[in-house]
Design a protein around this motif. Sequence first.
Motif, PDB file in Angstrom:
ATOM      1  N   ASN A  41       0.702  -1.268   0.424  1.00 33.78           N
ATOM      2  CA  ASN A  41      -0.389   0.086  -0.452  1.00 33.78           C
ATOM      3  C   ASN A  41       0.713   1.360   0.131  1.00 33.78           C
ATOM      4  O   ASN A  41       2.075   0.999   0.488  1.00 33.78           O
ATOM      5  CB  ASN A  41      -0.781  -0.024   1.482  1.00 33.78           C
ATOM      6  N   PRO A  42       0.239   2.322  -0.199  1.00 30.88           N
ATOM      7  CA  PRO A  42       0.903   4.129  -0.738  1.00 30.88           C
ATOM      8  C   PRO A  42       1.855   3.903   1.040  1.00 30.88           C
ATOM      9  O   PRO A  42       1.247   3.293   1.210  1.00 30.88           O
ATOM     10  CB  PRO A  42       0.150   5.044  -0.925  1.00 30.88           C
ATOM     11  N   GLY A  43       2.972   3.444   1.389  1.00 32.01           N
ATOM     12  CA  GLY A  43       3.052   4.514   2.705  1.00 32.01           C
ATOM     13  C   GLY A  43       4.017   3.319   3.426  1.00 32.01           C
ATOM     14  O   GLY A  43       4.173   3.361   4.579  1.00 32.01           O
ATOM     15  N   ASP A  44       3.961   2.105   2.433  1.00 31.38           N
ATOM     16  CA  ASP A  44       4.512   0.325   3.371  1.00 31.38           C
ATOM     17  C   ASP A  44       6.023   1.256   3.142  1.00 31.38           C
ATOM     18  O   ASP A  44       6.464   1.526   2.131  1.00 31.38           O
ATOM     19  CB  ASP A  44       3.880  -0.683   2.516  1.00 31.38           C
ATOM     20  N   HIS A  45       6.660   0.317   3.865  1.00 31.78           N
ATOM     21  CA  HIS A  45       8.004   0.690   3.727  1.00 31.78           C
ATOM     22  C   HIS A  45       8.870  -1.074   3.788  1.00 31.78           C
ATOM     23  O   HIS A  45       8.058  -1.813   4.758  1.00 31.78           O
ATOM     24  CB  HIS A  45       8.228   1.156   4.942  1.00 31.78           C
ATOM     25  N   PHE A  46       9.459  -1.565   3.156  1.00 27.56           N
ATOM     26  CA  PHE A  46       9.632  -2.857   2.839  1.00 27.56           C
ATOM     27  C   PHE A  46      11.154  -3.697   2.337  1.00 27.56           C
ATOM     28  O   PHE A  46      12.003  -2.030   2.169  1.00 27.56           O
ATOM     29  CB  PHE A  46       8.570  -3.298   2.029  1.00 27.56           C
ATOM     30  N   VAL A  47      11.784  -4.176   2.697  1.00 24.79           N
ATOM     31  CA  VAL A  47      12.466  -4.757   2.048  1.00 24.79           C
ATOM     32  C   VAL A  47      12.945  -5.583   1.012  1.00 24.79           C
ATOM     33  O   VAL A  47      11.735  -6.160   0.487  1.00 24.79           O
ATOM     34  CB  VAL A  47      13.385  -5.822   3.299  1.00 24.79           C
ATOM     35  N   ILE A  48      13.899  -5.027   0.160  1.00 32.22           N
ATOM     36  CA  ILE A  48      14.058  -6.214  -1.082  1.00 32.22           C
ATOM     37  C   ILE A  48      15.550  -6.406  -0.954  1.00 32.22           C
ATOM     38  O   ILE A  48      16.305  -5.953  -0.033  1.00 32.22           O
ATOM     39  CB  ILE A  48      14.029  -4.633  -2.962  1.00 32.22           C
ATOM     40  N   GLU A  49      15.861  -8.361  -1.252  1.00 29.70           N
ATOM     41  CA  GLU A  49      16.519  -8.269  -1.939  1.00 29.70           C
ATOM     42  C   GLU A  49      16.793  -8.898  -2.709  1.00 29.70           C
ATOM     43  O   GLU A  49      16.051  -8.550  -4.317  1.00 29.70           O
ATOM     44  CB  GLU A  49      16.599  -9.738  -0.600  1.00 29.70           C
ATOM     45  N   ARG A  50      17.585  -8.677  -3.157  1.00 28.31           N
ATOM     46  CA  ARG A  50      18.979  -9.601  -4.456  1.00 28.31           C
ATOM     47  C   ARG A  50      19.467 -10.678  -4.155  1.00 28.31           C
ATOM     48  O   ARG A  50      19.641 -11.125  -5.305  1.00 28.31           O
ATOM     49  CB  ARG A  50      19.704  -8.053  -4.781  1.00 28.31           C
ATOM     50  N   LEU A  51      19.808 -11.222  -3.290  1.00 25.82           N
ATOM     51  CA  LEU A  51      20.496 -12.497  -2.632  1.00 25.82           C
ATOM     52  C   LEU A  51      20.058 -13.646  -4.252  1.00 25.82           C
ATOM     53  O   LEU A  51      21.133 -14.429  -4.520  1.00 25.82           O
ATOM     54  CB  LEU A  51      20.398 -12.919  -1.620  1.00 25.82           C
ATOM     55  N   SER A  52      18.372 -14.164  -3.915  1.00 26.79           N
ATOM     56  CA  SER A  52      18.234 -14.864  -4.858  1.00 26.79           C
ATOM     57  C   SER A  52      18.375 -14.769  -6.197  1.00 26.79           C
ATOM     58  O   SER A  52      18.541 -15.809  -6.680  1.00 26.79           O
ATOM     59  CB  SER A  52      16.669 -15.163  -3.701  1.00 26.79           C
ATOM     60  N   TYR A  53      18.611 -14.041  -6.786  1.00 27.27           N
ATOM     61  CA  TYR A  53      18.598 -13.082  -8.135  1.00 27.27           C
ATOM     62  C   TYR A  53      20.112 -13.573  -8.420  1.00 27.27           C
ATOM     63  O   TYR A  53      20.206 -13.797  -9.514  1.00 27.27           O
ATOM     64  CB  TYR A  53      18.142 -12.434  -8.424  1.00 27.27           C
ATOM     65  N   LEU A  54      20.971 -13.675  -7.914  1.00 33.85           N
ATOM     66  CA  LEU A  54      22.358 -13.949  -7.499  1.00 33.85           C
ATOM     67  C   LEU A  54      22.720 -15.668  -8.355  1.00 33.85           C
ATOM     68  O   LEU A  54      23.160 -15.852  -9.063  1.00 33.85           O
ATOM     69  CB  LEU A  54      23.264 -13.064  -6.635  1.00 33.85           C
ATOM     70  N   VAL A  55      22.045 -16.094  -7.356  1.00 34.65           N
ATOM     71  CA  VAL A  55      21.805 -18.304  -7.740  1.00 34.65           C
ATOM     72  C   VAL A  55      20.920 -18.695  -8.479  1.00 34.65           C
ATOM     73  O   VAL A  55      20.233 -19.863  -9.077  1.00 34.65           O
ATOM     74  CB  VAL A  55      21.946 -18.184  -6.234  1.00 34.65           C
ATOM     75  N   ALA A  56      19.184 -17.774  -9.069  1.00 37.80           N
ATOM     76  CA  ALA A  56      18.226 -17.901  -9.180  1.00 37.80           C
ATOM     77  C   ALA A  56      17.810 -17.356 -10.213  1.00 37.80           C
ATOM     78  O   ALA A  56      17.330 -16.457  -9.698  1.00 37.80           O
ATOM     79  CB  ALA A  56      17.291 -19.118  -8.674  1.00 37.80           C
ATOM     80  N   LYS A  57      16.801 -18.019 -11.175  1.00 38.31           N
ATOM     81  CA  LYS A  57      15.944 -16.621 -12.109  1.00 38.31           C
ATOM     82  C   LYS A  57      14.434 -16.293 -11.107  1.00 38.31           C
ATOM     83  O   LYS A  57      14.879 -17.101 -10.685  1.00 38.31           O
ATOM     84  CB  LYS A  57      15.523 -17.010 -13.219  1.00 38.31           C
ATOM     85  N   PRO A  58      14.271 -15.199 -12.205  1.00 40.67           N
ATOM     86  CA  PRO A  58      12.986 -14.875 -10.864  1.00 40.67           C
ATOM     87  C   PRO A  58      11.755 -15.961 -11.825  1.00 40.67           C
ATOM     88  O   PRO A  58      12.036 -16.731 -12.512  1.00 40.67           O
ATOM     89  CB  PRO A  58      12.311 -13.412 -11.951  1.00 40.67           C
TER      90      PRO A  58
END
Length: 182
Positions: A41-58
């Motif tokens: 929702n607007p105003g939500d704060h969240f974490v994104i991670e890049r680690l999984s895409y280093l070892v597997a495709k989206p």
Amino acid sequence: MVAIAAAAVVALSVVFVVVLRICGLVRPFSVPTAAMSPAINPGDHFVIERLSYLVAKPQRGDVIVFRTDEIASIQERAVYVKRLVGLPGDELRLSNGTLYVNGRPALFHNRSGEIQYSTITSGRYLARETETVRVPDEHYFVIGDNSTNSADSRLWGFLPAKSMLGRAVFCYWPPGRVGSIQ
């Protein structure tokens, strides 16, 4: 003894997250629009991670964060959040609120249940229920969960794989919405 072990686990977890942040593998983020509501929702704060895409495709269904720099039809350079619904080579079609991938219904869910997608008659892709589109190599097709209020691949086309920043994984603010992102 148990209290010391629990404190050690918490301390190591914090150190681990800080190291991942310094290395750019996790990153805090917030979103100002309702295009992904109710997942984000607007105003939500969240974490994104890049680690999984280093070892597997989206994967189809991932909620991803990406830069718009490589999308020619978007003039303003920004960072967007959308749900990945089409992988390279997929054939997509929208019909009666259901997204079909390679001829089969692709059912995605968020906090409110099953997501229904709408066509956008002014869109470049999937503007009519009889239309199909094939996702090119090294590209993805993304749609906002709130598809009637989302500027996404239906309007501006395919997302280059190199534009992806990571996967939205955990909402940490506001307190009433803390938890994993579906």
